[in-house]
Design an enzyme around this catalytic site. Structure first.
Site, PDB file in Angstrom:
ATOM      1  CG  ASP A 188      33.117  45.944  69.504  1.00 58.24           C
ATOM      2  OD1 ASP A 188      33.187  44.724  69.321  1.00 58.24           O
ATOM      3  OD2 ASP A 188      32.237  46.473  70.185  1.00 58.24           O
ATOM      4  CD  GLU A 220      34.365  35.889  63.044  1.00 57.53           C
ATOM      5  OE1 GLU A 220      33.425  35.383  62.380  1.00 57.53           O
ATOM      6  OE2 GLU A 220      34.369  37.085  63.381  1.00 57.53           O
ATOM      7  CG  HIS A 275      28.075  45.054  71.778  1.00 60.22           C
ATOM      8  ND1 HIS A 275      28.596  46.050  72.573  1.00 60.22           N
ATOM      9  CD2 HIS A 275      29.008  44.794  70.836  1.00 60.22           C
ATOM     10  CE1 HIS A 275      29.784  46.388  72.115  1.00 60.22           C
ATOM     11  NE2 HIS A 275      30.069  45.646  71.066  1.00 60.22           N
ATOM     12  CG  HIS A 276      29.884  41.124  70.685  1.00 56.16           C
ATOM     13  ND1 HIS A 276      28.894  41.213  69.727  1.00 56.16           N
ATOM     14  CD2 HIS A 276      30.968  41.768  70.145  1.00 56.16           C
ATOM     15  CE1 HIS A 276      29.364  41.884  68.690  1.00 56.16           C
ATOM     16  NE2 HIS A 276      30.596  42.227  68.906  1.00 56.16           N
ATOM     17  N   GLY A 301      37.198  15.635  59.866  1.00 57.43           N
ATOM     18  CA  GLY A 301      36.277  15.506  58.737  1.00 57.43           C
ATOM     19  C   GLY A 301      35.169  16.535  58.682  1.00 57.43           C
ATOM     20  CG  ASP A 337      28.819  19.673  43.925  1.00 55.49           C
ATOM     21  OD1 ASP A 337      29.152  18.756  44.704  1.00 55.49           O
ATOM     22  OD2 ASP A 337      27.871  19.563  43.127  1.00 55.49           O
ATOM     23  CG  ASN A 348      29.826  14.791  43.286  1.00 53.41           C
ATOM     24  OD1 ASN A 348      29.420  15.727  43.975  1.00 53.41           O
ATOM     25  ND2 ASN A 348      30.832  14.026  43.660  1.00 53.41           N
ATOM     26  N   GLY A 400      25.912  17.289  44.812  1.00 51.95           N
ATOM     27  CA  GLY A 400      25.448  16.908  46.140  1.00 51.95           C
ATOM     28  C   GLY A 400      26.548  16.371  47.027  1.00 51.95           C
ATOM     29  CD  GLU A 443      27.178  13.238  54.769  1.00 54.90           C
ATOM     30  OE1 GLU A 443      27.121  12.125  55.283  1.00 54.90           O
ATOM     31  OE2 GLU A 443      27.696  14.210  55.330  1.00 54.90           O
TER      32      GLU A 443
END
Lengths: 598, 598
Positions: free
Chosen positions: A55, A78, A143-144, A442, A472, A499, A501, A505
């Protein structure tokens, strides 16, 4: 078109646009603040604005929607919009990415993308629609807001991630503030934050300043200092007997020095290598280009050539962990010269304010007489080659070299943090191909939004194919941003490396841990599910072995990318490019999870 | 179970858990810092942790994955994870929501959700996995940094949105820091930010402190001041001749005062009304409950009753624009008493440190003699009624009352910012039903993540149905968070109000603007596309008219919610609840978009 013709053509487009803009404004004495801002952006070649309605920005969006040169993209959220602005700015060099959000909720959602652009040096102008100047003073419980009248907290939050903030609070200095904000953004190649109150947008100001073009060039080097620095470098090259290696890095791309560098390399004939973040700063089919240097993770042939040179001249270096094989350069300062956007380092001496863009042409002239000597320095061939494996599994070891045979000149290739960023490194890319990746910041999921922005920019520049490689796991963070790609008729080829996952990591820690697993979506249904009324032609494929993938890549209809396509590539959960495996080991050690049970 | 039995049972569970924990630790002298933190959270009834893996939190996630009481949720992105922690904390009163992210990229993505929890007073503990203490000191050029050694920028960014930050830098004060952080979070009902370096997680500390339970109660009121305040209130009620109306608001829910308030209302028999944010703080079938008061947007019968009372006692008020009909209360301070979590306002006098939770029982005692007089005050019936319309279009005017007949006692109802937040207001909800909405912060997309957290909490509390109302525009921001709902076997009913765009924005500004349009997805394919290996049973429906919707709602299999279900409700693009239309008009005026061409 050659690179030079392309550059000329781009410049012609820019000047033409500026001319049009000024003609359109001729005779008009006044313009709204909002349109002033849009005119400035259009003058600089901005053709797309990313963001979402809220708004406090709707009045401004009226002007955007009505603007003849700027297209409102309408992202799905965003964060994705900020990623898209980032991808757009990376491809359309010399201009900037623009995102418009609303007060509080919208702008904060984008903050990770803004911080990433700061880290990676990408010029993004973030326009936040904020409450009216009356409300900014009276601070009602809107608001916000946090409910406590602290209206300045969002400025506070974003402050570490921008080089400048402009708060337009009256029309008197609006034009000056806008001009300064945009100039800071482009010349520093980093984000700027600008707030636009609802009641300022449609106030009228003079068009006068619009006839003065904004400069995007950095302030000139001091001539005496620069001459001294050039002499110093010349001396060092002489001492090195012309045994020089050039190392190109991220800031060559970010600060628009590709053209000057290419001329320097041609005139001197010095061998050249790139860091991961500098990949495609130099055309990878250039005869004196030898491939990627990344400290201890480098191929031994390249490592020896770079580290044994008598002198290394580095252009635009950015020494982050993933860009340097975890800080494992074996190059003593005594043998190193670094050219940066705003300073030069010759061995131990630093010369502030001596930027490379202006110095390189003069340095070329001074060093060109080494051409004959330099030409004798051998450069290992950086050539395509496909390893043979006696099974059909799509391994990283095979996948990336295989893709090398799929790429065309001028492809825009976007790789996600994770396996893709590492896998692409050893693949020689064709001349004019541009690689876009986010190695320092990253943030997983970035590549999807970035691909949207890159594809819009590529369309502007007449580049035909945009190719995204995303895992994925990462795609789940930002998947909805495929929707605007479809709606806007963009036609990227999206390779989803399935793969099951977060592989990067897994290699750092928790190889068999459930927290590195993800839900296995029906990837080939994504395009049809996110299609607008199902109106746009899309196609999806799953390839489970080498043969299927090769057949698809060799299919001319597929390769011509006349519609948006998604390819689910089934890969083993525990496979990764070698460079990633070794980097992950080093990162894991730094984390020092004492008694962790992996 | 009655409310009291439920509370006792919850308390029993809590104590049992605490006992188990202590037994498990008995004999053990030491515990890792990570497990100390998890034990504290488990003691407070935390059963779920939201977030994503990232290289700086993986060692901590080992401990989470191995923890017997806490389930690692594994969200699709960090913003959604923060929304989920928010929804979880709102439903599981007395405990807190917990989110774990990684340094920089992860934590910044969550910042909008954290700010929202601050604004709306929801206790969330945000744990950020950060580099090792060695790296925090040496500040190398790590990935996830800005590349300039500023490692403290993320703390800076989040600082306006948390009531406390705890940076665990050594094991010596780790336990004390953790205890203080959690206590601040719960007692202040607002976010706290805690950083956990990789090398601290597995260091061992004594278990000793774990036997001292953490208190979640606020410090006691000063007895003399409290007695004085109670006398003051009693005097005002006497002057008002018992003509008192009670107005309940958000902080009754946020500061856990529902039970005390219910007893107060029963003992005094004062009529009671709720604000939008206070809806379901009092059971809506309570005989003395009259419905929603929202300034000039209130139904005339209710408006007259509230504003003409001689005295209004407000509990936990939060005077935001959307909660007050744009600040249009017609209640002079002279006739107003406000009870808050940490102060009391009697007419013009403010008494700091006098919180309502402890005062209410004593105030009940003092005022109960007004019961007979109060009982005579008429309260308009807040009853269900279905308007008849002579067409089949699913209008807001018909949809929300119709849903009123679908709700069951103890349903958890989550509504999205936009049409749903306004539409639900006039629907009387059954006893024990809980409404969850984000009216002050109003971040679109919040309800989807929140629904995930709410559903996990509801499962803990034995509540059977969770019902989400979300617009198509909002759902696009956070759609992937439906995936963990499916994977975890949660079974919400998701109503997608498909009106092809951002309706709330259309009513504020730009009714026919393209920037308020969105792509029309194949909504009924979402569940199958995001399903994990397609293993979980899901069902989706589209309803295009009143008859189809009614038939579906009356279908017992549908209503029993034994699997996750999505209902696409086709509604006109330009229809909205009356309360929204009028609020949007007022908001639009405040924005003062001068010459906007709508």
């Amino acid at each position: 078109m050659t690179v030079d013709a392309e550059a000329l053509s781009a410049e012609l487009d820019r000047i033409r646009l500026e001319l049009q803009t000024l003609k359109a404004e001729k005779g008009k004495q006044n313009i709204t603040v909002g349109d002033y801002l849009l005119t400035r952006l259009a003058q600089l070649g901005v053709t797309a604005m990313f963001g979402l309605p809220g708004d406090f920005n709707l009045g401004f969006l009226d002007l955007v929607e009505d603007h003849p040169q700027i297209e409102w993209v309408g992202n799905c959220n965003e964060l994705n919009a900020s990623y898209a602005a980032d991808g757009y700015a990376r491809i359309k060099e010399g201009t900037l990415g623009v995102i418009t959000t609303t007060f509080g909720v919208g702008e904060l959602s984008a903050i990770n993308g803004i911080a990433g652009a700061y880290s990676e040096m990408v010029p993004i102008l973030h326009i936040a629609g904020v409450p009216s100047t009356v409300q900014l003073k009276s601070k009602p419980l809107l608001h916000h807001t946090l409910g406590d009248g602290r209206f300045d907290v969002y400025q506070h939050a974003v402050s570490p991630f921008v080089v400048h903030q402009a708060h337009i609070l009256n029309k008197l200095d609006a034009a000056a503030q806008i001009d300064f904000a945009i100039t800071e953004c482009i010349t520093k190649a980093r984000p700027v934050y600008l707030t636009l109150p609802t009641d300022i947008v449609h106030q009228e100001i003079s068009v006068e300043r619009l006839s003065i073009p904004l400069t995007s060039t950095a302030p000139p080097n001091d001539p005496l200092t620069e001459a001294f620095v050039i002499d110093q470098i010349h001396e060092r090259v002489k001492e090195a007997e012309g045994d020089v290696v050039v190392l190109v890095d991220a800031c060559v791309i970010r600060h628009g020095v590709r053209k000057e560098l290419a001329a320097f390399l041609k005139e001197t004939s010095f061998p050249v290598y790139a860091t991961p973040m500098g990949k495609t700063a130099v055309d990878e089919d250039y005869s004196r280009y030898g491939g990627i240097y990344v400290g201890t993770l480098t191929h031994p042939d390249i490592k020896e050539k770079v580290e044994n040179a008598n002198l290394i001249i580095s252009f635009g270096s950015l020494g982050s962990d993933f860009n340097t094989g975890n800080f494992s350069y074996n190059i003593p300062k005594r043998r190193l010269i670094e050219l940066h956007s705003n300073y030069t380092q010759v061995q131990y001496a630093r010369y502030d304010g001596i930027g490379m863009k202006q110095m390189i042409p003069r340095l070329s002239e001074k060093l060109q007489h080494f051409h004959t000597i330099a030409q004798k320095i051998a450069v290992p061939a950086f050539a395509k080659s496909l390893p043979t494996e006696d099974n059909q599994t799509i391994s990283h070891l095979w996948f990336w070299p295989r893709m090398g045979y799929f790429f065309n000149p001028k492809d825009v290739i976007v790789t996600e943090t994770g396996t893709a960023n590492f896998g692409i490194l050893d693949v020689p890319l064709p001349a004019g191909a541009i690689l876009v990746s986010q190695i320092l910041w990253g943030s997983i999921g970035w590549s999807v939004g970035s691909c949207l922005g890159a594809a819009l920019a590529a369309r502007d520049l007449g580049k035909e194919r945009v190719i995204l490689f995303v895992g994925d796991g990462s795609l789940q963070l930002t998947v909805q941003e495929i929707s605007p790609m479809i709606r806007l008729g963009l036609k990227p080829i999206i390779f989803v490396l399935n793969n099951r996952g977060y592989s990067i990591e897994r290699y750092i820690h928790g190889k068999h841990r459930k927290y590195n697993d993800i839900a296995d979506w029906k990837w080939t249904d994504i395009l049809s599910t996110l299609n607008d009324h199902g109106n746009v032609e899309t196609e999806s494929y799953t390839v489970t072995n080498k043969r299927e993938l090769s057949e698809l890549l060799d299919n001319q209809t597929f390769a011509s990318a006349k519609k948006i396509q998604l390819v689910e590539v089934m890969m083993p959960a525990l496979d990764a490019p070698q460079a990633l495996v070794r980097q992950a080991e080093l990162t894991g050690k730094g984390n020092a999870y004492g008694g962790a049970k992996d």
